[in-house]
Write an enzyme that holds these catalytic residues in place. Sequence first.
Site: not given
Length: 314
Positions: A30-31, A223, A225, A256, A265
């Site tokens: 997804r991300d 989470h 980065h 993002c 990520n």
Amino acid sequence: MGARELGLPERVPSRDGLPERVTIWEVGPRDGLQNEQAVVPVEVKLEFLDRLAAAGLGVLEATSFVHPKWVPQLADAEELLGRLDRRPGVRYPVLVPNERGLDRALAAGVRHIAVFGSATETFAQRNLNSTVDGQFAMFEPVVGRARAEGLEVRAYLSMCFGDPWEGPVPAEQVVRVGRRLLDLGCSQLSLGDTVGVATAGQVERLLDLFTGAGVGVDALAVHFHDTYGQALANTHAALRKGVSTVDSSAGGLGGCPYAESATGNLATEDLVWLLDGLGIEHGADLGELVAASRWMAERLGRPSPSRVVRALGG
């Protein structure tokens, strides 16, 4: 594939407050893919999910029910979920931005959802067309209805350490917003370093403030980065504070779409290398993960940014 062939790290267990086991919350499908300019075929996404599940990952964030206008890459959410071969014991959460997204998720038989909030005013406006306080009016019916339907609800909180428009974000502000998300009924709060500016000291301070405010580390995830190369250091700091759920993306995919300075990520393979070296259980097979990320990198037409994938010949 044996440890000698992979060159696995020597396991040097060091408890020092570390959890015995970590849940890897895989966000790559997804991300990781949402920023790709060229549309990835649904067949490729489905195989990617299956390869990651075969590698032993127990949580795979499959897609999002955001409006296709905003994230065209995920316009195939219904088709993907309708064709998904769900493996026993694997959770497949989806991101749900609003009640319309929840309607779609329920129709697709989803049992685990996530909402996505902001700790700062500017990002709330740019990402949610709302304010920090106003976003809760949108989340409240989503979380309430989802919980009434027996769904598990996670909350993402973005810009927890720095915002490209507002600069450093006060930790007390993050705790205030995060507490409100948990109070709505979310079972877990994922603290996002959306643009990758956090340092280990900031991570420790924020986690201490949350626990001081009565939020247990069992309700928190992280989470990170890797914009400034600090994702692993920040993860280690969180682990030492007892956090046992870490978000990562296979092959280091992602960024993002609403924050141009956000790079990829934390790579799942890099995370696994760290966890293996610390003797922390996680259930994933590094060789299979590397193979899955190599496979996806070939489909995307570029090398994986994961250092471990590259070191092992990816």
